[in-house]
Design a protein around this motif. Structure first.
Motif, PDB file in Angstrom:
ATOM      1  N   GLY A 239       0.809  -1.208   0.000  1.00 41.15           N
ATOM      2  CA  GLY A 239       0.000   0.000   0.000  1.00 41.15           C
ATOM      3  C   GLY A 239       0.847   1.264   0.000  1.00 41.15           C
ATOM      4  N   GLY A 240       1.810   1.316   0.892  1.00 39.58           N
ATOM      5  CA  GLY A 240       2.688   2.489   0.966  1.00 39.58           C
ATOM      6  C   GLY A 240       3.503   2.673  -0.295  1.00 39.58           C
ATOM      7  N   THR A 241       3.970   1.567  -0.884  1.00 37.20           N
ATOM      8  CA  THR A 241       4.753   1.644  -2.121  1.00 37.20           C
ATOM      9  C   THR A 241       3.918   2.216  -3.256  1.00 37.20           C
ATOM     10  OG1 THR A 241       6.023  -0.303  -1.447  1.00 37.20           O
ATOM     11  CG2 THR A 241       6.136   0.324  -3.764  1.00 37.20           C
ATOM     12  N   ILE A 242       2.672   1.768  -3.363  1.00 40.38           N
ATOM     13  CA  ILE A 242       1.776   2.256  -4.417  1.00 40.38           C
ATOM     14  C   ILE A 242       1.536   3.757  -4.267  1.00 40.38           C
ATOM     15  CG2 ILE A 242      -0.599   2.161  -5.282  1.00 40.38           C
ATOM     16  CD1 ILE A 242      -0.549  -0.859  -4.572  1.00 40.38           C
ATOM     17  N   VAL A 243       1.277   4.198  -3.050  1.00 40.73           N
ATOM     18  CA  VAL A 243       0.982   5.616  -2.816  1.00 40.73           C
ATOM     19  C   VAL A 243       2.205   6.487  -3.089  1.00 40.73           C
ATOM     20  CG1 VAL A 243       0.333   7.325  -1.089  1.00 40.73           C
ATOM     21  CG2 VAL A 243      -0.884   5.144  -1.205  1.00 40.73           C
ATOM     22  N   LEU A 244       3.389   6.057  -2.644  1.00 42.67           N
ATOM     23  CA  LEU A 244       4.604   6.834  -2.896  1.00 42.67           C
ATOM     24  C   LEU A 244       4.905   6.901  -4.396  1.00 42.67           C
ATOM     25  CD1 LEU A 244       6.920   5.686   0.031  1.00 42.67           C
ATOM     26  CD2 LEU A 244       5.789   7.895  -0.257  1.00 42.67           C
ATOM     27  N   LEU A 245       4.623   5.817  -5.100  1.00 39.15           N
ATOM     28  CA  LEU A 245       4.795   5.813  -6.547  1.00 39.15           C
ATOM     29  C   LEU A 245       3.831   6.809  -7.198  1.00 39.15           C
ATOM     30  CD1 LEU A 245       6.609   4.311  -8.543  1.00 39.15           C
ATOM     31  CD2 LEU A 245       4.797   2.615  -8.829  1.00 39.15           C
ATOM     32  N   LEU A 246       2.599   6.849  -6.696  1.00 41.22           N
ATOM     33  CA  LEU A 246       1.626   7.813  -7.212  1.00 41.22           C
ATOM     34  C   LEU A 246       2.093   9.257  -6.990  1.00 41.22           C
ATOM     35  CD1 LEU A 246      -1.776   6.224  -6.122  1.00 41.22           C
ATOM     36  CD2 LEU A 246      -1.063   6.724  -8.465  1.00 41.22           C
ATOM     37  N   ILE A 247       2.677   9.511  -5.826  1.00 41.71           N
ATOM     38  CA  ILE A 247       3.187  10.859  -5.542  1.00 41.71           C
ATOM     39  C   ILE A 247       4.322  11.206  -6.499  1.00 41.71           C
ATOM     40  CG2 ILE A 247       4.400  12.259  -3.819  1.00 41.71           C
ATOM     41  CD1 ILE A 247       2.778  10.791  -1.670  1.00 41.71           C
ATOM     42  N   GLY A 248       5.163  10.207  -6.812  1.00 39.65           N
ATOM     43  CA  GLY A 248       6.219  10.423  -7.798  1.00 39.65           C
ATOM     44  C   GLY A 248       5.639  10.750  -9.166  1.00 39.65           C
ATOM     45  N   PHE A 249       4.581  10.033  -9.551  1.00 41.63           N
ATOM     46  CA  PHE A 249       3.906  10.311 -10.820  1.00 41.63           C
ATOM     47  C   PHE A 249       3.334  11.723 -10.833  1.00 41.63           C
ATOM     48  CE2 PHE A 249       2.738   5.613 -11.932  1.00 41.63           C
ATOM     49  CZ  PHE A 249       4.079   5.374 -12.193  1.00 41.63           C
ATOM     50  N   LEU A 250       2.793  12.142  -9.692  1.00 35.22           N
ATOM     51  CA  LEU A 250       2.215  13.483  -9.612  1.00 35.22           C
ATOM     52  C   LEU A 250       3.280  14.553  -9.812  1.00 35.22           C
ATOM     53  CD1 LEU A 250      -0.148  15.380  -9.061  1.00 35.22           C
ATOM     54  CD2 LEU A 250       0.292  15.118  -6.618  1.00 35.22           C
ATOM     55  N   ALA A 251       4.438  14.356  -9.190  1.00 33.84           N
ATOM     56  CA  ALA A 251       5.531  15.322  -9.349  1.00 33.84           C
ATOM     57  C   ALA A 251       5.953  15.428 -10.812  1.00 33.84           C
ATOM     58  CB  ALA A 251       6.719  14.900  -8.480  1.00 33.84           C
ATOM     59  N   VAL A 252       6.050  14.280 -11.484  1.00 33.22           N
ATOM     60  CA  VAL A 252       6.419  14.271 -12.901  1.00 33.22           C
ATOM     61  C   VAL A 252       5.321  14.924 -13.743  1.00 33.22           C
ATOM     62  CG1 VAL A 252       6.869  12.788 -14.902  1.00 33.22           C
ATOM     63  CG2 VAL A 252       7.884  12.235 -12.686  1.00 33.22           C
ATOM     64  N   SER A 253       4.060  14.656 -13.410  1.00 33.47           N
ATOM     65  CA  SER A 253       2.933  15.225 -14.160  1.00 33.47           C
ATOM     66  C   SER A 253       2.891  16.739 -14.050  1.00 33.47           C
ATOM     67  CB  SER A 253       1.607  14.639 -13.643  1.00 33.47           C
ATOM     68  OG  SER A 253       1.569  13.248 -13.811  1.00 33.47           O
ATOM     69  N   VAL A 254       3.092  17.244 -12.834  1.00 29.48           N
ATOM     70  CA  VAL A 254       3.080  18.700 -12.634  1.00 29.48           C
ATOM     71  C   VAL A 254       4.240  19.352 -13.375  1.00 29.48           C
ATOM     72  CG1 VAL A 254       3.353  20.526 -10.919  1.00 29.48           C
ATOM     73  CG2 VAL A 254       1.867  18.558 -10.432  1.00 29.48           C
ATOM     74  N   ALA A 255       5.430  18.746 -13.297  1.00 28.49           N
ATOM     75  CA  ALA A 255       6.599  19.287 -14.007  1.00 28.49           C
ATOM     76  C   ALA A 255       6.374  19.270 -15.515  1.00 28.49           C
ATOM     77  CB  ALA A 255       7.837  18.474 -13.643  1.00 28.49           C
ATOM     78  N   THR A 256       5.811  18.172 -16.027  1.00 26.09           N
ATOM     79  CA  THR A 256       5.538  18.061 -17.460  1.00 26.09           C
ATOM     80  C   THR A 256       4.513  19.101 -17.900  1.00 26.09           C
ATOM     81  OG1 THR A 256       5.960  15.687 -17.372  1.00 26.09           O
ATOM     82  CG2 THR A 256       4.759  16.505 -19.283  1.00 26.09           C
ATOM     83  N   SER A 257       3.499  19.313 -17.066  1.00 27.09           N
ATOM     84  CA  SER A 257       2.470  20.292 -17.386  1.00 27.09           C
ATOM     85  C   SER A 257       3.056  21.696 -17.482  1.00 27.09           C
ATOM     86  CB  SER A 257       1.381  20.255 -16.307  1.00 27.09           C
ATOM     87  OG  SER A 257       0.411  21.256 -16.519  1.00 27.09           O
ATOM     88  N   ARG A 258       3.966  22.023 -16.585  1.00 23.87           N
ATOM     89  CA  ARG A 258       4.590  23.352 -16.616  1.00 23.87           C
ATOM     90  C   ARG A 258       5.450  23.530 -17.842  1.00 23.87           C
ATOM     91  NH1 ARG A 258       6.365  24.112 -10.235  1.00 23.87           N
ATOM     92  NH2 ARG A 258       4.219  24.432  -9.438  1.00 23.87           N
ATOM     93  N   ILE A 259       6.144  22.478 -18.239  1.00 26.53           N
ATOM     94  CA  ILE A 259       6.989  22.531 -19.446  1.00 26.53           C
ATOM     95  C   ILE A 259       6.122  22.709 -20.694  1.00 26.53           C
ATOM     96  CG2 ILE A 259       8.532  21.186 -20.931  1.00 26.53           C
ATOM     97  CD1 ILE A 259       9.607  19.877 -18.356  1.00 26.53           C
ATOM     98  N   MET A 260       4.989  22.005 -20.735  1.00 27.84           N
ATOM     99  CA  MET A 260       4.084  22.112 -21.881  1.00 27.84           C
ATOM    100  C   MET A 260       3.477  23.500 -22.012  1.00 27.84           C
ATOM    101  SD  MET A 260       2.190  18.408 -21.434  1.00 27.84           S
ATOM    102  CE  MET A 260       0.845  18.812 -22.567  1.00 27.84           C
ATOM    103  N   ARG A 261       3.279  24.158 -20.873  1.00 25.27           N
ATOM    104  CA  ARG A 261       2.659  25.502 -20.905  1.00 25.27           C
ATOM    105  C   ARG A 261       3.685  26.593 -21.165  1.00 25.27           C
ATOM    106  NH1 ARG A 261      -1.087  24.845 -15.470  1.00 25.27           N
ATOM    107  NH2 ARG A 261      -2.513  23.271 -16.317  1.00 25.27           N
ATOM    108  N   ALA A 262       4.961  26.268 -20.975  1.00 26.48           N
ATOM    109  CA  ALA A 262       6.008  27.300 -21.131  1.00 26.48           C
ATOM    110  C   ALA A 262       6.181  27.685 -22.611  1.00 26.48           C
ATOM    111  CB  ALA A 262       7.312  26.755 -20.585  1.00 26.48           C
TER     112      ALA A 262
END
Length: 262
Positions: A239-262
């Motif tokens: 459970g903890g591994t899945i959630v931490l992986l999701l948080i990692g995905f979120l960080a990548v998603s937010v960074a990717t979104s900012r790059i796409m908008r730049a």
């Protein structure tokens, strides 16, 4: 390795429904309903152990009752919708703690529902999860247009003649079903993450509602299956591994979104 196969099947199924329902909840600003119903469901699980009845079934019944209570309070306090969540969560925690003190002998078993224990899924659990998945997907596909309108403009949906009360109750019950099925996989303390973080990733990257629906399921599936594999290899808490992986995905998603908008 049969237990791991059951874990993969259960995880793959819940990774479809939990993020999908989470997307609707996040867009309706009800993201915390996951935590609320999870705690209510745990009270039902505790009662199930106390009565020597299948815990998930009792937890499911409690979650559905909790969903009706949330909807009733949400209509009473329309301006303060989050108040209904706080009230029902408090009641769920209070009842769970009371039942735990009444049945100290089952506390160890109940811990698997707090923190998740996907490797202990039984075939009964799998069938329950499969049934919940079938119900959720059927209702979403049949009512996709109505749910879209309700999610983005509830007032407009009411004006257009849509039975808003019916669909609100339906969404609440579907959410209760998903949460009750998910707590043994990631645990009541982490189930909200499986509902909300894939939705957050999807909303950061998608350009339409259809894209958001597809992405939220893809993110959920990758996180759950990859998390199970990593947890198995590293002997970690799934459970903890899945959630931490999701948080990692979120960080990548937010960074990717900012790059796409730049």
């Amino acid at each position: 390795m049969e237990f791991f196969q059951r874990a993969l099947i259960g995880g793959a199924l819940i990774a479809i429904t939990a993020p999908l329902m989470g997307l609707f909840l996040v867009l309706r600003r009800l993201a915390m309903i996951g935590d609320t119903l999870a705690h209510v469901s745990i009270a039902g699980v505790a009662l199930g152990f106390l009565m020597n009845v299948y815990p998930v079934a009792v937890g499911l019944a409690f979650a559905i009752i909790g969903s009706f209570a949330i909807e009733a309070l949400r209509r009473t306090y329309r301006t303060y919708a989050e108040l209904s969540l706080a009230i029902i969560m408090s009641g769920g925690i209070a009842l769970a703690s009371l039942l735990f003190t009444m049945g100290k002998g089952f506390n160890q078993n109940a811990n698997s529902y707090w923190f998740g224990s996907i490797y202990t899924l039984t075939y009964t659990d799998i069938w329950v999860i499969a049934g919940v998945t079938a119900i959720v997907l059927t209702m979403v596909l049949v009512h996709k247009k109505e749910l879209f309108l309700l999610t983005f403009d509830e007032d407009a949906a009411a004006v257009s003649g849509l039975p808003v009360k019916y669909f609100n109750i339906m969404l609440s019950i579907l959410t209760a079903l998903v949460i009750s099925a998910a707590i043994k996989i990631v645990g009541a303390l982490l189930v909200s993450a499986l509902l909300t973080i894939p939705a957050a990733c999807s909303l950061a990257l998608s350009r339409s509602f259809k894209q958001a629906v597809i992405l939220v399921v893809v993110v959920g599936e990758i996180a759950v299956l990859a998390g199970l594999w990593i947890a198995g290899v590293g002997n970690l808490a799934p459970g903890g591994t899945i959630v931490l992986l999701l948080i990692g995905f979120l960080a990548v998603s937010v960074a990717t979104s900012r790059i796409m908008r730049a």
